[in-house]
Design a protein around this motif. Sequence first.
Motif, PDB file in Angstrom:
ATOM      1  N   GLU A 248       3.175  33.764  56.860  1.00 26.64           N
ATOM      2  CA  GLU A 248       2.740  33.725  55.461  1.00 26.64           C
ATOM      3  C   GLU A 248       1.973  34.976  55.035  1.00 26.64           C
ATOM      4  O   GLU A 248       1.251  34.949  54.045  1.00 26.64           O
ATOM      5  N   GLY A 249       2.122  36.051  55.753  1.00 26.04           N
ATOM      6  CA  GLY A 249       1.602  37.316  55.263  1.00 26.04           C
ATOM      7  C   GLY A 249       2.608  37.953  54.320  1.00 26.04           C
ATOM      8  O   GLY A 249       3.639  37.365  53.968  1.00 26.04           O
ATOM      9  N   PHE A 250       2.297  39.165  53.915  1.00 29.04           N
ATOM     10  CA  PHE A 250       3.244  39.938  53.094  1.00 29.04           C
ATOM     11  C   PHE A 250       2.833  41.400  53.191  1.00 29.04           C
ATOM     12  O   PHE A 250       1.742  41.782  52.770  1.00 29.04           O
ATOM     13  N   GLY A 251       3.729  42.215  53.734  1.00 29.97           N
ATOM     14  CA  GLY A 251       3.431  43.640  53.868  1.00 29.97           C
ATOM     15  C   GLY A 251       2.128  43.851  54.630  1.00 29.97           C
ATOM     16  O   GLY A 251       1.966  43.404  55.765  1.00 29.97           O
ATOM     17  N   ARG A 252       1.188  44.523  53.984  1.00 31.76           N
ATOM     18  CA  ARG A 252      -0.088  44.871  54.607  1.00 31.76           C
ATOM     19  C   ARG A 252      -0.958  43.661  54.900  1.00 31.76           C
ATOM     20  O   ARG A 252      -1.900  43.750  55.673  1.00 31.76           O
ATOM     21  N   TRP A 253      -0.651  42.533  54.245  1.00 29.18           N
ATOM     22  CA  TRP A 253      -1.544  41.390  54.320  1.00 29.18           C
ATOM     23  C   TRP A 253      -1.069  40.367  55.335  1.00 29.18           C
ATOM     24  O   TRP A 253       0.077  39.957  55.323  1.00 29.18           O
TER      25      TRP A 253
ATOM     26  N   LEU B 291      -2.039  36.520  57.299  1.00 34.73           N
ATOM     27  CA  LEU B 291      -2.706  35.258  57.000  1.00 34.73           C
ATOM     28  C   LEU B 291      -2.587  34.376  58.231  1.00 34.73           C
ATOM     29  O   LEU B 291      -1.488  34.034  58.638  1.00 34.73           O
TER      30      LEU B 291
ATOM     31  N   GLY C  15       9.857  34.502  51.864  1.00 35.09           N
ATOM     32  CA  GLY C  15       9.843  35.706  51.049  1.00 35.09           C
ATOM     33  C   GLY C  15       9.530  35.522  49.583  1.00 35.09           C
ATOM     34  O   GLY C  15       9.222  36.494  48.903  1.00 35.09           O
TER      35      GLY C  15
ATOM     36  N   ALA D  76       5.651  34.036  50.063  1.00 36.82           N
ATOM     37  CA  ALA D  76       5.016  34.795  51.136  1.00 36.82           C
ATOM     38  C   ALA D  76       6.105  35.129  52.130  1.00 36.82           C
ATOM     39  O   ALA D  76       7.206  34.579  52.059  1.00 36.82           O
TER      40      ALA D  76
ATOM     41  N   ASP E 228       7.460  38.620  54.530  1.00 34.50           N
ATOM     42  CA  ASP E 228       8.371  39.751  54.366  1.00 34.50           C
ATOM     43  C   ASP E 228       9.314  39.771  55.569  1.00 34.50           C
ATOM     44  O   ASP E 228       9.025  39.184  56.610  1.00 34.50           O
TER      45      ASP E 228
END
Lengths: 252, 252, 252, 252
Positions: free
Chosen positions: A13-18, A20, A38, A41, A43
């Motif tokens: 459940e992250g996305f790119g730089r982030w 979780l 996607g 959340a 990538d």
Amino acid sequence: VSAVVDLNADLAEGFGRWSLGDDMALLELVTSANVACGFHAGDPAGIRAVCERAAERGVRVGAHPGYRDLAGFGRREMHVPRAELRDDLIYQLGAVRAMARAAGTDVSYVKVHGALNNRAVWDAEQAAAIVDAVTGFDADLPLVVMGAGQLLDAAQRADLEVVIEAYADRAYAADGTLVPRSRDGAVLTDPDRVVEQVLSIVTDGSVRAIEGTLVPLRARSVCLHGDTPGAVTLASRVRAALDATVAVRAFA
Amino acid sequence: VSAVVDLNADLAEGFGRWSLGDDMALLELVTSANVACGFHAGDPAGIRAVCERAAERGVRVGAHPGYRDLAGFGRREMHVPRAELRDDLIYQLGAVRAMARAAGTDVSYVKVHGALNNRAVWDAEQAAAIVDAVTGFDADLPLVVMGAGQLLDAAQRADLEVVIEAYADRAYAADGTLVPRSRDGAVLTDPDRVVEQVLSIVTDGSVRAIEGTLVPLRARSVCLHGDTPGAVTLASRVRAALDATVAVRAFA
Amino acid sequence: VSAVVDLNADLAEGFGRWSLGDDMALLELVTSANVACGFHAGDPAGIRAVCERAAERGVRVGAHPGYRDLAGFGRREMHVPRAELRDDLIYQLGAVRAMARAAGTDVSYVKVHGALNNRAVWDAEQAAAIVDAVTGFDADLPLVVMGAGQLLDAAQRADLEVVIEAYADRAYAADGTLVPRSRDGAVLTDPDRVVEQVLSIVTDGSVRAIEGTLVPLRARSVCLHGDTPGAVTLASRVRAALDATVAVRAFA
Amino acid sequence: VSAVVDLNADLAEGFGRWSLGDDMALLELVTSANVACGFHAGDPAGIRAVCERAAERGVRVGAHPGYRDLAGFGRREMHVPRAELRDDLIYQLGAVRAMARAAGTDVSYVKVHGALNNRAVWDAEQAAAIVDAVTGFDADLPLVVMGAGQLLDAAQRADLEVVIEAYADRAYAADGTLVPRSRDGAVLTDPDRVVEQVLSIVTDGSVRAIEGTLVPLRARSVCLHGDTPGAVTLASRVRAALDATVAVRAFA
């Protein structure tokens, strides 16, 4: 009541730089990984990383699609017409299946995310769209659902395999629905209470509602949250308590 | 030089409320439809609509993935590391394959879009990422490429089937590359010139470069643009001229 | 009933490669331009282009913010909490004001877009968020609203200047609300009917509801749609009919 | 060499559900807050929260715009034409100014983010676009730049106030540019080395390059990173060392 239970959590459940939550730690504890697809959340590279590790650990991968709403993490209800929602979901299922296969595993089940999952309890149109999507993508995939509601009914009418899940750390109302996050006490934070609730569900087939009454809840899978502080510690305690009581095994 | 040629065009390049070009008219004229995959253009419902019509008309569906850049329509070069680009592409391929199958057809080939396709002529890292993606997703899919460059070389080294394409309405330089859109005369707008270029490619295996020299160009597919004014009329003329000369048939 | 009326239309509703409607033609006909702010449509370069032309033509620029939903064009209701919605709106207002000023004009009023505007008729929380945004950004800006509902009430309680608008080509129900787009007859396509409705509003202060009854509707501005086929022709007819009847002038 | 130095850090770099770094802790330590503007990171509510706290703590707010690339966090170079990039930046500057003012402060300077900042060292077109944006938005705003390059030159030619900054934890090459992140040793992680570099810059006006030579670097501001592990502890040490040596004060 059941000799076997599955343990699932929402991952990737992250996305790119982030990022979780601690996906890699949770993959040591769960038997099923709900992989973000996607739209709310997740990538592609992060999805692959979780799938690769799931494959190594023998954890089953499920697709966990949601509304197209990165800014709201799929937690804001949206009015999406049935055909459009169906297609948004098929797109996500296909994308994650491709990532899972490239990682040496596959999508073995579907569980929808957040506000879509909550809304599908009462919104027959969105429930139908979810069932349309699974049917149109791969009718052999089990669908993880809550213990009552439009989605469960629609899935059963369509002869999909349904897997009822219970939440380890969410309070239940007397009618078997979840207490909304906006209400006090909606999320259980005391580890003892969480373990107690999980064991009650698994061994008694019931859960103590926030009003104090016992509500029947027969679940084949228990859902842990990975994005709260202390999530890994809590997950470890739940897993240990379950291991001491039943067989913990993926349903798919 | 060739008794058979394929005619392809980029389709499903709208997004939500926005449409681009007359997909349904072009599906009467082409033999292969390059379907946008959602990152530079293309939403799931629009992808399905094109796939359904392609299935009805016997037009082959190809996946046409690009950079994640809706605002730039995938026409702005981006520096994306190899593994990340590979995963972005696999995600898109899987998504469109799911939509195509739900529409009763399948993804039969891959052609990358816009700035990614142009950059892969000279950028070995991005060329490798594209080849990684096709190999990792489905190594049996042919890859449509320009007549020279890193992508062609990398695809051949990886034993992918390559299909060389030529552009009906883009001017060529003496070295066989496309004249950049930013230069005068880069896009041919005179229908007679377009037809002449297409016939030269198909019957002589060569194209007249902007400098006036003849450049060898052996293409199994000819690409039409669908998003320019008069695109359908131009496409009709090209198709008629080809029908009078060779067999027009999908390669996949 | 009124010697003066404003004519407004939604403009700058393209995004990147995609355009929508003929902004430049409509800027010859309207007195107020509702400029999309980037969340449901509108990219910075497109916003600037409309603002520059509006400045040249003496057309007033209004900010036209919506939900963060490019894929749905801001036409899908979303549940967004009050503070978050307020901040999403202030962000958009500031962005468009900067573009307008760089183009030699300024934002002179606010009108919210699509599903947000419709929902604010009955949803007091979202209506309050809109009022919070205008108040927090620039309390001197008039707010364009429909003739009844929570948003009108909240804006008046906050002492914002409100400008009631009527729709030229949308059918009204007997209670003065718009007939939902999903119903037959919701959009008027017969130019004579549209002109008749506009003149009825402007000269009689009332509109013929779909049920046949006359509904009072005192509007200082009339809204044209620019994204329908024949929009420019229709707008020309409405403008000519108004010019023959009243003074057509911006309110801001 | 200087009796006064400013300490800046990139803040508000979360998005929706995702946070990054400990903004509130860093706002106790820095004198200038570079606030993400929504294109590479930063949502309106998060931008407001940082601006409100900055206002309370007397920290100056700068706008920190980047490429439109949430998935890449603005760290991937993109080829964006000059006018389009200018408008993307003005849009972001206006948006953050509105949020800052709603929070009781204002945008006092501009510093561009990530790959755009790096590319503007050598790409004259993108450097010009940045200068166009500041000039077109508010020519009184200082622009924070690296100690050499196209952006510095273009800003000086346009008579913008420039503020040269140095990086506390990034290694420098002998030509005064940053060692690329992809190289070993590009990021300093030893707190003693970081403090030593900062004091060398502030008191000697020079920095020890990775090759060992001393490079002149006269900086009015020192940049800390907030998104690395131990960022707050490191920032505390840098702040303490600076407080013992010079006056730490915002430049704007």
